[in-house]
Structure formats: C-alpha cells, structure tokens
Design a protein around this motif. Structure first.
Motif, mmCIF file in Angstrom:
data_model
loop_
_atom_site.group_PDB
_atom_site.id
_atom_site.type_symbol
_atom_site.label_atom_id
_atom_site.label_comp_id
_atom_site.label_asym_id
_atom_site.label_seq_id
_atom_site.Cartn_x
_atom_site.Cartn_y
_atom_site.Cartn_z
ATOM 1 N N HIS A 63 -11.094 24.815 -61.472
ATOM 2 C CA HIS A 63 -11.190 26.175 -60.925
ATOM 3 C C HIS A 63 -11.159 27.165 -62.078
ATOM 4 O O HIS A 63 -10.372 27.024 -63.016
ATOM 5 N N LYS A 64 -12.036 28.180 -61.996
ATOM 6 C CA LYS A 64 -12.106 29.189 -63.038
ATOM 7 C C LYS A 64 -12.123 30.573 -62.416
ATOM 8 O O LYS A 64 -12.521 30.732 -61.252
ATOM 9 N N PRO A 65 -11.717 31.584 -63.163
ATOM 10 C CA PRO A 65 -11.692 32.953 -62.616
ATOM 11 C C PRO A 65 -13.096 33.414 -62.215
ATOM 12 O O PRO A 65 -14.091 33.030 -62.822
ATOM 13 N N SER A 95 -18.121 29.883 -54.928
ATOM 14 C CA SER A 95 -17.096 30.914 -54.814
ATOM 15 C C SER A 95 -17.170 31.525 -53.425
ATOM 16 O O SER A 95 -18.268 31.748 -52.905
ATOM 17 N N VAL A 119 -11.540 33.081 -57.656
ATOM 18 C CA VAL A 119 -11.827 31.859 -58.413
ATOM 19 C C VAL A 119 -13.151 31.264 -57.947
ATOM 20 O O VAL A 119 -13.611 31.536 -56.833
#
Length: 562
Positions: free
Chosen positions: A158-160, A116, A122
C-alpha cells in the motif's frame, strides 16, 4: 483430505486461450462492469468514466486502466487474490467467474493490480510473480497446492495516494518475447475494433437505422452499452476505438492492393424470437449486391458476429463453425453484421468462444438457424444467382460484339469463325436462362417491396451496367428493334424470337479472312499462315492470341526485302 494441485493454475492462465489478444477483452469487460456499477449508483456524476489501454513497446509493458470506483484497500486481498470466486451475478454483469483477471499471467513476467478507492488516501498494489509461477508449474518435483503457490507468488503493498483518486489498473510488465504481438499497436487496434463494446465509427452512417430500430423496440430490446476506450502508444499518442465497420467492400488486386468491389447499400434489422415468440436476440446485417464471398484479408469486419453485452463472443468465424447455422460453409462470408443475444440464461464458456450447453443455448441455436435459413441463406443465394446471370449476359454481349467486329475486319481463319459462332450459340442459350433467372427473382422482389430481397435486387441494379430485358433483342434489317424479350413473353413469341436470333447467328456465307489482306503472299503461303493462326487460337487465351496474331499480321503486310 482432498486438495487442489498447482496445475489448475496453468489451466486458468497459460492454457486458457488460443489467442493471446483475448486478455484485452477480459480486462475491458471487468472495467466495463466497474463503470456500469459507478453509473448505476451515480458515483461520479461530473466525470467521464473511460478505459485507457497503453501499449509501451519500448518498456515491453501493457496497462489497462479505468477511472470507475476502484476497490477499497480492505477488500483487495479477497477480491483480487481469491481465484474463481466472484461477487458478480451471471446474466447481469459481463464477467462472473472471477478468473478473467488471471489471463495476463501467461504472457508476462510480472502482473500487477493497482487500485485506489475514492475517499481513501492509499492505493493498493497486488503483484503476481508470473515468472515464478511458471517455474513452479514446470517443476515436476514441486507438489504444492494451488493455495500454497498463490501464497508464494502474490504480494500486496500500500502506498500513499490522493483521496479524490479512484481507479483500477492492470499492469503487465516484461511481456514475453514470444508474445510481442500484444504490443503491436495496429494489430491490437484492429482486434479491439472487432470485439470491444464501443460505438460505430461516425463515418458508418447506416448506424442511424440500427439506432432507430432499437428505439422503436426499446420495450423488448435493451440498447447495447458502449464505452469510451482509448488506445495509447508508448504513453503518448492516443486513438479512440470504434467498431471498424464501413460501407465499402474491397477486393484484392495485383501487387496486394485493394480496390472497391461492392458496397453496403442498406441494412436489415430484425428481432429473433424463440418458439414461444419471446425475443432471444436481435440482428443487423448489411445489404450489398452479394457479388460473391467477401475477401477477409481486405475486409477484416467480414462475417456475421455473435455478441453478448455488446462484446464479441468467439471470433469472426464462430457462426461459420459447428453448430452449422448456414446451409453452406461459405454462407457467413457473404455478410457483414452482428447478432446480439438477449437471453440472460445464455452462459458463455470459460474461454468465451461460445456458450455452455443448456436449454437456453439449444433454444438460441434453433431460433438463429431458422432465421438464417428463412432469410440469409436464400438472400445471398439469390444475389449470387442474379450476379452470375448478369455475367452470362455480359459474356454473350461481348461475344456478339466480337463476332460482329471480326465479320468486318476479318477472321484469322475459317476455323476461328466457326468456333466463335459455336461459342456464341452456347452463350445465347445461357443468356436466355439468365434472363429467366433474373426476371423470376425480380418478380419475387416486386412482391416484397420492403424486404431485404428487394433491397438486394435494387443494389444489384445500381451496380450492373446492362439492361437484362433488352440483351436478347434482335435488330431488324432496317435497323429498328424487333420485339423485346420480357420475362413473361408467351411461348410462341419466344420461340419465334429464338428462331430469328439463331438464324442470324448461324447465317452461312463466305467469311472475310485476315490473310486475304496479305496480297504479297502466295495462296499456299496464306493457307499456311491461316493454319498458324488456328494453332495460336487453340493454345492461347483470347487476348494473348489476338495480340500475337495482330503483330504477325502487321509484320507480314510489310514489303519483303530480299
């Protein structure tokens, strides 16, 4: 059109390293480069930038994480997916080929890069299917190109993530059963203490001299960078990694136990220069009494180590292998220390076990060989000679005391007395040579009061309990001492002393025998017992022979009961 076949990926992953633990070094150096970049740009002035390595033996998972810049999501595919294509500059960064991050693929079923970038909401996750890669490589019917294989085994998601988060993490999931050693906390801690760019342990007080040397020569020598690296066990307990140097040298004794054998009393620091007088490396090495080769099993930091950017190149034996830096194979095993390269043109090979062939490498090898030949070779050889000489003096003293004791208590037989006298004469000759050898090296040390030779000689004097100059003294009849033997006694005096001592040794008179105390035996029986004592002395080592003879003697003294 030419293509790059799938098998190149095997060479860059499974077949790259002989020692699987090297992956820790590779990922640490990548994290260290990221920390350097963040520090240079003052990216996180109020944060401690650190590296964490978690070994989770229960989940069979390894992770290496740093809290430096991370990688922007838009750059993840190019920077992590492209093989052997790096943005780094050789000579300025620790990694530069763009292949080190692939090292973990050969030892697990799944490799993930999770990152990150500060300010982004993200986190990017690049997953490499290591198990599928091995299937493809082992399939002789599969002729895909390397690019096609990468396209099949790599997946990006992709993730928060919180905007203030910034990190880069390598995650190796489902470690192969044959590579379980990678999860051994103690083993990996020892390995990291040898290779990682970390500071000395606070108990290693000699590092003060190293730091002073570096401060005094800061215009020529860059101070080696160190990083805070922590090893975590199963996501819980944590230990900071330091270099594993200590001041005690151990030896292995019975029952695989260790005991103190020697110490590092001081250290020597120096700059190694090339033929033009320019710094090419710097060195520190410990000064002990050099009693002998250091035993590796109980002294894992043994050997002079080669380092670049404070990361070990090769292993503990690199400077013992070809090219030969020491005149003797055993030479490096007498030392504890480090050689730090300075020349930016020294390019490590892909395995980082040495440098690529180049003019810079040739210059480095020539300079280091010259330095070792002029300093280290002669140093440990002098130490070995002095210690060996002291051993000869101790043996002479022991034999002399034993002969005196036997003269008072009695010999097992006339043969034993003559044998002991003969051994003492031989030991006396060796003791004379030993005194000359010690005196000669002592004179050299006195003429170089601040040298490593003087440091070594002082260290030996601290460990030896015998005054070598007085060993060959011969007592006068009235109990006073005759003229003492000194290193530069004139030949006439020395010959006289030798004659006096020899006459004392070979003085002939009827010996007192142990069997004389056996009054309850006949003369012929005592002769037989004396012969038995001779056989025992000829066939057993001295301690065992003495013990057995004493037991027989005591038994024969007892009254005979019919």
């Amino acid at each position: 059109m030419a293509k790059i076949g799938k098998n190149v990926l095997e060479n860059l992953t499974q077949a790259m390293y002989d020692d699987s633990r090297v992956i820790f070094r590779e990922y640490i150096q990548n994290s260290a480069d990221q920390i350097d970049y963040a520090l240079k740009n003052n990216s996180f002035p109020h944060e401690k930038l650190e590296i964490y390595i978690n070994l989770d033996a229960r989940k069979k998972c390894i992770s290496i994480c740093d809290n430096a810049n991370g990688i922007p999501s838009a750059e993840v595919e190019n920077r992590l997916g492209n093989v052997a294509d790096s943005y780094k500059v050789q000579g300025e960064t620790k990694g530069f080929r763009g292949i080190g991050r692939l090292g973990g693929i050969g030892y697990c079923k799944q490799l993930r890069f999770i990152t990150s970038y500060a300010g982004e909401d993200v986190k990017s996750i690049m997953t490499w299917d290591a198990a599928r890669l091995r299937e493809i490589i082992s399939d002789p019917q599969n002729h895909k190109t390397a690019e096609e294989v990468l396209g099949e085994i790599i997946h990006i998601d992709h993730k928060p993530c919180e905007k203030e988060k910034h990190f880069f993490e390598v995650e190796m999931n489902e470690i192969n059963s044959e590579n379980d050693a990678l999860l051994d906390f103690r083993n990996i801690k020892q390995y990291l203490s040898e290779v990682a760019p970390v500071d000395f342990n606070e108990t290693f007080y000699l590092d003060e001299k190293i730091n002073k040397f570096l401060d005094d020569h800061k215009d020529e020598i860059p101070h080696p960078q160190t990083y805070n690296i922590f090893l975590v066990k199963n996501g819980g307990s944590m230990e900071q990694i330091h270099k594993g140097y200590g001041t005690t040298i151990y030896k292995l004794v019975q029952n695989n136990k260790k005991e103190r054998w020697d110490s590092l009393y001081d250290i020597h620091t120096d700059i190694i220069r090339n033929s033009k007088g320019l710094p090419i490396a710097w060195i520190w090495y410990g000064i002990s009494s050099f009693r002998g080769a250091i035993t590796l099993s109980v002294n894992p930091m043994r050997g002079l180590r080669l380092r670049q950017f404070n990361i070990q190149i090769g292993d503990r034996d690199t400077l013992s292998a070809s090219p030969k830096f020491f005149k003797e194979d055993r030479g490096n095993s007498y030392f504890i220390g480090e050689v730090h390269t300075i020349d930016k043109n020294l390019r490590p090979n892909a395995r980082r076990d040495y440098f690529n062939e180049s003019s810079a490498t040739s210059d480095f090898e020539y300079a280091l060989k010259e330095y070792i030949s002029n300093h280290l070779d002669s140093l440990y050889q002098a130490g070995s000679k002095v210690n060996s000489s002291y051993d000869k003096l101790k043996k002479y003293t022991t034999l002399k005391e034993e002969l005196k004791r036997r003269e008072q208590q009695g010999f097992a037989s006339p043969y034993e007395r003559e044998k002991m006298k003969q051994n003492l004469e031989e030991a006396h000759k060796k003791a004379e040579t030993a005194v000359k050898n010690i005196t000669r090296i002592e004179e050299r040390a006195k003429n170089q009061p601040n040298s490593d030779l003087a440091q070594m000689f002082n260290a030996i004097e601290k460990t030896q309990k015998i005054d070598f100059k007085h060993v060959l003294e011969t007592p006068n009849e009235d109990g006073s001492s005759a003229e003492k033997f000194k290193g530069k006694t004139n030949k006439t005096t020395l010959k006289s002393e030798k004659s006096k001592t020899k006459s004392k040794i070979i003085e002939s008179k009827k010996p007192k025998l142990m069997v004389d105390e056996l009054a309850n035996l006949t003369r012929s029986e005592r002769k037989l017992v004396s012969r038995i004592y001779d056989v025992i002395n000829e066939n057993l080592i001295i301690d065992e022979a003495n013990s057995l003879i004493t037991k027989i003697q005591e038994e024969l003294k007892k009254p005979h009961v019919s």
